[in-house]
Design a protein around this motif. Sequence first.
Motif, PDB file in Angstrom:
ATOM      1  N   SER A 118       0.874  -1.223  -0.111  1.00 16.10           N
ATOM      2  CA  SER A 118       0.049   0.122   0.211  1.00 16.10           C
ATOM      3  C   SER A 118       0.858   1.138  -0.158  1.00 16.10           C
ATOM      4  O   SER A 118       2.107   1.310   0.470  1.00 16.10           O
ATOM      5  CB  SER A 118      -0.921   0.036   1.231  1.00 16.10           C
ATOM      6  OG  SER A 118      -1.619   1.074   1.310  1.00 16.10           O
ATOM      7  N   ARG A 119       0.392   2.076  -0.893  1.00 18.14           N
ATOM      8  CA  ARG A 119       1.115   3.495  -0.770  1.00 18.14           C
ATOM      9  C   ARG A 119       0.810   4.435   0.487  1.00 18.14           C
ATOM     10  O   ARG A 119       1.625   5.001   0.893  1.00 18.14           O
ATOM     11  CB  ARG A 119       0.532   4.450  -1.993  1.00 18.14           C
ATOM     12  CG  ARG A 119       1.178   4.013  -3.201  1.00 18.14           C
ATOM     13  CD  ARG A 119       0.591   5.058  -4.165  1.00 18.14           C
ATOM     14  NE  ARG A 119       0.319   4.326  -5.465  1.00 18.14           N
ATOM     15  CZ  ARG A 119      -0.082   4.726  -6.434  1.00 18.14           C
ATOM     16  NH1 ARG A 119      -0.607   5.873  -6.552  1.00 18.14           N
ATOM     17  NH2 ARG A 119      -0.321   3.972  -7.447  1.00 18.14           N
ATOM     18  N   TYR A 120      -0.062   4.082   1.039  1.00 20.48           N
ATOM     19  CA  TYR A 120      -0.299   4.792   2.323  1.00 20.48           C
ATOM     20  C   TYR A 120      -0.325   4.196   3.658  1.00 20.48           C
ATOM     21  O   TYR A 120      -0.418   3.050   3.742  1.00 20.48           O
ATOM     22  CB  TYR A 120      -2.163   5.078   2.323  1.00 20.48           C
ATOM     23  CG  TYR A 120      -2.402   5.582   0.749  1.00 20.48           C
ATOM     24  CD1 TYR A 120      -2.220   6.773   0.612  1.00 20.48           C
ATOM     25  CD2 TYR A 120      -2.945   4.944   0.047  1.00 20.48           C
ATOM     26  CE1 TYR A 120      -2.621   7.386  -0.818  1.00 20.48           C
ATOM     27  CE2 TYR A 120      -3.432   5.426  -1.145  1.00 20.48           C
ATOM     28  CZ  TYR A 120      -3.241   6.529  -1.681  1.00 20.48           C
ATOM     29  OH  TYR A 120      -3.704   7.091  -2.992  1.00 20.48           O
ATOM     30  N   ASP A 147      -6.664   2.520   7.418  1.00 18.96           N
ATOM     31  CA  ASP A 147      -7.503   2.164   8.561  1.00 18.96           C
ATOM     32  C   ASP A 147      -7.465   0.769   8.561  1.00 18.96           C
ATOM     33  O   ASP A 147      -7.526  -0.160   7.336  1.00 18.96           O
ATOM     34  CB  ASP A 147      -8.791   2.629   8.161  1.00 18.96           C
ATOM     35  CG  ASP A 147      -9.921   2.473   9.238  1.00 18.96           C
ATOM     36  OD1 ASP A 147      -9.416   2.304  10.539  1.00 18.96           O
ATOM     37  OD2 ASP A 147     -10.914   2.442   8.814  1.00 18.96           O
ATOM     38  N   THR A 148      -7.588   0.112   9.677  1.00 23.66           N
ATOM     39  CA  THR A 148      -7.613  -1.527   9.895  1.00 23.66           C
ATOM     40  C   THR A 148      -8.967  -2.029   9.237  1.00 23.66           C
ATOM     41  O   THR A 148      -8.721  -3.163   8.529  1.00 23.66           O
ATOM     42  CB  THR A 148      -7.393  -1.602  11.483  1.00 23.66           C
ATOM     43  OG1 THR A 148      -6.405  -1.271  11.900  1.00 23.66           O
ATOM     44  CG2 THR A 148      -7.331  -3.356  11.407  1.00 23.66           C
ATOM     45  N   ALA A 149      -9.965  -1.369   9.494  1.00 22.58           N
ATOM     46  CA  ALA A 149     -11.380  -1.883   8.974  1.00 22.58           C
ATOM     47  C   ALA A 149     -11.340  -1.984   7.527  1.00 22.58           C
ATOM     48  O   ALA A 149     -11.831  -2.820   6.777  1.00 22.58           O
ATOM     49  CB  ALA A 149     -12.495  -1.139   9.569  1.00 22.58           C
ATOM     50  N   ALA A 150     -10.702  -0.846   6.741  1.00 25.27           N
ATOM     51  CA  ALA A 150     -10.450  -0.618   5.400  1.00 25.27           C
ATOM     52  C   ALA A 150      -9.656  -1.726   4.829  1.00 25.27           C
ATOM     53  O   ALA A 150      -9.904  -2.233   3.715  1.00 25.27           O
ATOM     54  CB  ALA A 150     -10.190   0.878   4.918  1.00 25.27           C
ATOM     55  N   PHE A 151      -8.647  -1.884   5.755  1.00 26.99           N
ATOM     56  CA  PHE A 151      -7.507  -2.928   5.160  1.00 26.99           C
ATOM     57  C   PHE A 151      -8.359  -4.236   5.150  1.00 26.99           C
ATOM     58  O   PHE A 151      -8.117  -4.853   4.192  1.00 26.99           O
ATOM     59  CB  PHE A 151      -6.484  -2.903   6.176  1.00 26.99           C
ATOM     60  CG  PHE A 151      -5.241  -3.839   5.850  1.00 26.99           C
ATOM     61  CD1 PHE A 151      -4.447  -3.688   4.331  1.00 26.99           C
ATOM     62  CD2 PHE A 151      -5.052  -4.967   6.425  1.00 26.99           C
ATOM     63  CE1 PHE A 151      -3.289  -4.372   4.159  1.00 26.99           C
ATOM     64  CE2 PHE A 151      -4.202  -5.662   5.939  1.00 26.99           C
ATOM     65  CZ  PHE A 151      -3.370  -5.565   4.752  1.00 26.99           C
ATOM     66  N   ILE A 160     -10.115  -9.259  -1.783  1.00 20.39           N
ATOM     67  CA  ILE A 160      -9.164  -9.971  -2.663  1.00 20.39           C
ATOM     68  C   ILE A 160      -9.361 -11.488  -2.636  1.00 20.39           C
ATOM     69  O   ILE A 160      -9.458 -12.041  -3.619  1.00 20.39           O
ATOM     70  CB  ILE A 160      -8.056  -9.386  -2.364  1.00 20.39           C
ATOM     71  CG1 ILE A 160      -7.484  -8.164  -2.875  1.00 20.39           C
ATOM     72  CG2 ILE A 160      -6.871 -10.454  -2.994  1.00 20.39           C
ATOM     73  CD1 ILE A 160      -6.345  -7.430  -2.252  1.00 20.39           C
ATOM     74  N   HIS A 161      -9.863 -11.979  -1.321  1.00 20.43           N
ATOM     75  CA  HIS A 161      -9.992 -13.307  -1.183  1.00 20.43           C
ATOM     76  C   HIS A 161     -11.199 -13.639  -2.082  1.00 20.43           C
ATOM     77  O   HIS A 161     -11.287 -14.783  -2.819  1.00 20.43           O
ATOM     78  CB  HIS A 161     -10.018 -13.590   0.271  1.00 20.43           C
ATOM     79  CG  HIS A 161      -9.020 -13.838   0.957  1.00 20.43           C
ATOM     80  ND1 HIS A 161      -7.912 -14.427   0.764  1.00 20.43           N
ATOM     81  CD2 HIS A 161      -8.484 -13.096   1.762  1.00 20.43           C
ATOM     82  CE1 HIS A 161      -6.833 -14.648   1.468  1.00 20.43           C
ATOM     83  NE2 HIS A 161      -7.174 -13.443   2.293  1.00 20.43           N
ATOM     84  N   GLU A 162     -12.216 -12.909  -1.971  1.00 20.94           N
ATOM     85  CA  GLU A 162     -13.356 -13.190  -2.897  1.00 20.94           C
ATOM     86  C   GLU A 162     -12.982 -13.265  -4.476  1.00 20.94           C
ATOM     87  O   GLU A 162     -13.664 -14.335  -5.029  1.00 20.94           O
ATOM     88  CB  GLU A 162     -14.386 -12.319  -2.581  1.00 20.94           C
ATOM     89  CG  GLU A 162     -15.823 -12.512  -3.308  1.00 20.94           C
ATOM     90  CD  GLU A 162     -16.782 -11.405  -2.765  1.00 20.94           C
ATOM     91  OE1 GLU A 162     -17.740 -11.658  -3.510  1.00 20.94           O
ATOM     92  OE2 GLU A 162     -16.774 -10.888  -1.681  1.00 20.94           O
ATOM     93  N   ILE A 163     -12.413 -12.393  -4.736  1.00 18.19           N
ATOM     94  CA  ILE A 163     -11.921 -12.323  -6.143  1.00 18.19           C
ATOM     95  C   ILE A 163     -11.232 -13.842  -6.710  1.00 18.19           C
ATOM     96  O   ILE A 163     -11.418 -14.469  -7.725  1.00 18.19           O
ATOM     97  CB  ILE A 163     -11.268 -10.965  -6.687  1.00 18.19           C
ATOM     98  CG1 ILE A 163     -12.347  -9.780  -6.434  1.00 18.19           C
ATOM     99  CG2 ILE A 163     -10.557 -11.281  -8.101  1.00 18.19           C
ATOM    100  CD1 ILE A 163     -11.607  -8.520  -6.590  1.00 18.19           C
ATOM    101  N   LEU A 164     -10.310 -13.791  -5.713  1.00 11.67           N
ATOM    102  CA  LEU A 164      -9.501 -15.110  -6.006  1.00 11.67           C
ATOM    103  C   LEU A 164     -10.061 -16.446  -5.991  1.00 11.67           C
ATOM    104  O   LEU A 164      -9.839 -17.226  -6.798  1.00 11.67           O
ATOM    105  CB  LEU A 164      -8.251 -15.095  -5.222  1.00 11.67           C
ATOM    106  CG  LEU A 164      -7.080 -14.138  -5.230  1.00 11.67           C
ATOM    107  CD1 LEU A 164      -6.132 -13.913  -4.184  1.00 11.67           C
ATOM    108  CD2 LEU A 164      -6.454 -14.182  -6.613  1.00 11.67           C
TER     109      LEU A 164
END
Length: 82
Positions: A13-15, A19-23, A30-34
């Motif tokens: 991440s660049r930032y 936020d932990t919830a956003a992460f 990502i898991h759902e896409i994979l």
Amino acid sequence: MNAYSNRDLIILSRYADTDTAAFEQEVRSIHEILYRVEGTEQFCQAHEVIDLNHYRILEKSYLVRKIISDPIKPFVFLFNKN
């Protein structure tokens, strides 16, 4: 996490102040896409079977699934279409 999310991911991440919830939401996405991309149907669509015993090429996904579910015979090859 979901049952299918048993994998290691490296997420850059660049930032630094993410936020932990956003992460966590990003990781779940990502898991759902994979999970959808790595399914058997997509695997069978991306591969074909070259059967030199019967001199044929099987491209239909249900036939590819049938071939890979059994032990592969000699001179039957699984070929990636990409």
